[in-house]
Design a protein around this motif. Structure first.
Motif, short mmCIF file in Angstrom:
data_model
loop_
_atom_site.label_atom_id
_atom_site.label_comp_id
_atom_site.label_asym_id
_atom_site.label_seq_id
_atom_site.Cartn_x
_atom_site.Cartn_y
_atom_site.Cartn_z
N ILE A 123 -3.00 19.09 -5.36
CA ILE A 123 -3.96 18.09 -4.88
C ILE A 123 -3.80 16.79 -5.65
O ILE A 123 -3.82 15.70 -5.06
N LYS A 124 -3.60 16.88 -6.97
CA LYS A 124 -3.39 15.67 -7.77
C LYS A 124 -2.12 14.94 -7.31
O LYS A 124 -2.10 13.70 -7.26
N ALA A 125 -1.09 15.70 -6.98
CA ALA A 125 0.15 15.09 -6.50
C ALA A 125 -0.08 14.38 -5.17
O ALA A 125 0.46 13.29 -4.93
N GLN A 126 -0.88 15.01 -4.29
CA GLN A 126 -1.19 14.38 -3.01
C GLN A 126 -1.96 13.08 -3.21
O GLN A 126 -1.69 12.07 -2.55
N ILE A 127 -2.93 13.11 -4.13
CA ILE A 127 -3.71 11.89 -4.41
C ILE A 127 -2.78 10.79 -4.92
O ILE A 127 -2.86 9.65 -4.47
N LYS A 128 -1.90 11.16 -5.84
CA LYS A 128 -0.97 10.17 -6.39
C LYS A 128 -0.06 9.61 -5.30
O LYS A 128 0.21 8.40 -5.25
N LEU A 129 0.42 10.47 -4.42
CA LEU A 129 1.29 10.04 -3.32
C LEU A 129 0.57 9.07 -2.39
O LEU A 129 1.12 8.02 -2.03
N VAL A 130 -0.66 9.38 -2.02
CA VAL A 130 -1.42 8.50 -1.14
C VAL A 130 -1.72 7.18 -1.84
O VAL A 130 -1.60 6.10 -1.24
N GLN A 131 -2.06 7.25 -3.13
CA GLN A 131 -2.33 6.01 -3.87
C GLN A 131 -1.08 5.15 -3.97
O GLN A 131 -1.15 3.92 -3.89
N GLU A 132 0.08 5.78 -4.13
CA GLU A 132 1.34 5.02 -4.16
C GLU A 132 1.60 4.38 -2.80
O GLU A 132 2.06 3.25 -2.72
N GLY A 133 1.30 5.12 -1.74
CA GLY A 133 1.45 4.56 -0.39
C GLY A 133 0.54 3.36 -0.19
O GLY A 133 0.94 2.36 0.41
N ILE A 134 -0.67 3.45 -0.68
CA ILE A 134 -1.61 2.32 -0.58
C ILE A 134 -1.06 1.13 -1.35
O ILE A 134 -1.08 0.00 -0.86
N ARG A 135 -0.54 1.39 -2.56
CA ARG A 135 0.03 0.32 -3.37
C ARG A 135 1.19 -0.37 -2.65
O ARG A 135 1.30 -1.59 -2.65
N GLU A 136 2.05 0.44 -2.02
CA GLU A 136 3.19 -0.12 -1.29
C GLU A 136 2.71 -0.97 -0.12
O GLU A 136 3.25 -2.04 0.14
N LEU A 137 1.71 -0.49 0.61
CA LEU A 137 1.16 -1.27 1.71
C LEU A 137 0.59 -2.59 1.21
O LEU A 137 0.77 -3.63 1.84
N MET A 138 -0.07 -2.55 0.06
CA MET A 138 -0.64 -3.78 -0.49
C MET A 138 0.46 -4.74 -0.94
O MET A 138 0.36 -5.94 -0.73
N ASN A 139 1.53 -4.21 -1.54
CA ASN A 139 2.64 -5.07 -1.97
C ASN A 139 3.34 -5.68 -0.78
O ASN A 139 3.72 -6.84 -0.82
N ILE A 140 3.54 -4.90 0.25
CA ILE A 140 4.20 -5.43 1.45
C ILE A 140 3.39 -6.58 2.02
O ILE A 140 3.92 -7.64 2.33
N SER A 141 2.09 -6.37 2.11
CA SER A 141 1.26 -7.44 2.67
C SER A 141 1.25 -8.67 1.76
O SER A 141 1.28 -9.79 2.23
N GLU A 142 1.26 -8.47 0.43
CA GLU A 142 1.31 -9.60 -0.50
C GLU A 142 2.64 -10.33 -0.39
O GLU A 142 2.69 -11.56 -0.42
N GLU A 143 3.76 -9.58 -0.23
CA GLU A 143 5.07 -10.21 -0.09
C GLU A 143 5.14 -11.03 1.19
O GLU A 143 5.66 -12.14 1.20
N ARG A 144 4.60 -10.49 2.24
CA ARG A 144 4.62 -11.23 3.51
C ARG A 144 3.79 -12.50 3.42
O ARG A 144 4.17 -13.53 3.96
N ILE A 145 2.66 -12.41 2.75
CA ILE A 145 1.81 -13.60 2.59
C ILE A 145 2.58 -14.66 1.79
O ILE A 145 2.58 -15.83 2.15
N SER A 146 3.27 -14.23 0.72
CA SER A 146 4.03 -15.21 -0.07
C SER A 146 5.19 -15.78 0.72
O SER A 146 5.54 -16.94 0.58
N GLU A 147 5.81 -14.96 1.62
CA GLU A 147 6.89 -15.46 2.47
C GLU A 147 6.37 -16.50 3.44
O GLU A 147 7.00 -17.53 3.67
N ILE A 148 5.20 -16.22 4.00
CA ILE A 148 4.62 -17.14 5.00
C ILE A 148 4.24 -18.44 4.31
O ILE A 148 4.53 -19.52 4.82
N HIS A 149 3.60 -18.33 3.16
CA HIS A 149 3.15 -19.55 2.47
C HIS A 149 4.28 -20.24 1.75
O HIS A 149 4.28 -21.46 1.63
#
Length: 151
Positions: A123-149
Motif C-alpha cells: 500500500i505504501k508503494a502504491q501511495i508513493k507511485l500515485v504521488q510520483e504520478g501526481i508530481r509528474e503531471l504537475m511538472n508537465i503542466s509547469e513545463e508547458r506553462i513555461s514553454e507557452i510564456h
C-alpha cells in the motif's frame, strides 16, 4: 487541456486520501492486533515456564472480572490450565502441552504479522507511485506553462 490535468491530479489525490490511506490504516491496525495477540501468548509462555521452574502446585492471583475490576483467586492445582484457542473455545492443557501450543500459535501469528507487513509495504508503494504520478503531471503542466510564456 490544463483543466483536465487539474482534474486528473484531483482524482489521484482523492484516490490516495479516500482509498489508499484508509487501507493503510486498516492494515496497520490489523497488524497491531495480531502483535497484541503475540504478546499475550508470549506472556502466557513466560508464566507457564515460571510455574514449572518454581514448582508451584498452587498459587494466589488476581483475576480481571471485566472493566478492569479484579478479584483475588486461589488456584488449587496448577498442573493444567485453560487456554483460549480462538472462536470462544477454551481447551484444558497440561503445562507442557500449553507451552507447545503457545509455540505453534506464535509461529502462526508471526506469519500473519509478515503478511500484514507485506500488505502495508504494498500500500505504501502504491501511495508513493500515485504521488510520483501526481508530481509528474504537475511538472508537465509547469513545463508547458513555461514553454507557452517563454517560447
Amino acid at each position: 487541456m490544463a483543466q483536465s490535468k487539474k482534474e486528473k491530479i484531483a482524482k489521484y489525490e482523492n484516490f490516495v486520501d479516500t482509498r489508499l490511506k484508509p487501507d493503510l490504516v486498516h492494515a496497520m491496525t490489523a497488524r497491531d492486533k495480531v502483535m497484541d495477540r503475540q504478546r499475550v501468548f508470549a506472556d502466557l509462555a513466560k508464566n507457564i515456564k515460571m510455574l514449572q521452574e518454581n514448582g508451584l502446585k498452587k498459587m494466589r492471583t488476581m483475576v480481571n472480572m471485566g472493566s478492569e475490576v479484579y478479584a483475588q483467586a486461589e488456584v488449587a492445582d496448577t498442573s493444567s490450565i485453560y487456554v483460549d484457542v480462538g472462536l470462544g473455545f477454551h481447551v484444558e492443557f497440561k503445562l507442557d502441552e500449553a507451552l507447545s501450543f503457545c509455540a505453534t500459535k506464535q509461529k502462526l501469528l508471526d506469519k500473519e504479522v509478515e503478511e500484514h507487513t507485506r500488505q502495508i509495504a504494498g500500500i505504501k508503494a502504491q501511495i508513493k507511485l500515485v504521488q510520483e504520478g501526481i508530481r509528474e503531471l504537475m511538472n508537465i503542466s509547469e513545463e508547458r506553462i513555461s514553454e507557452i510564456h517563454g517560447g
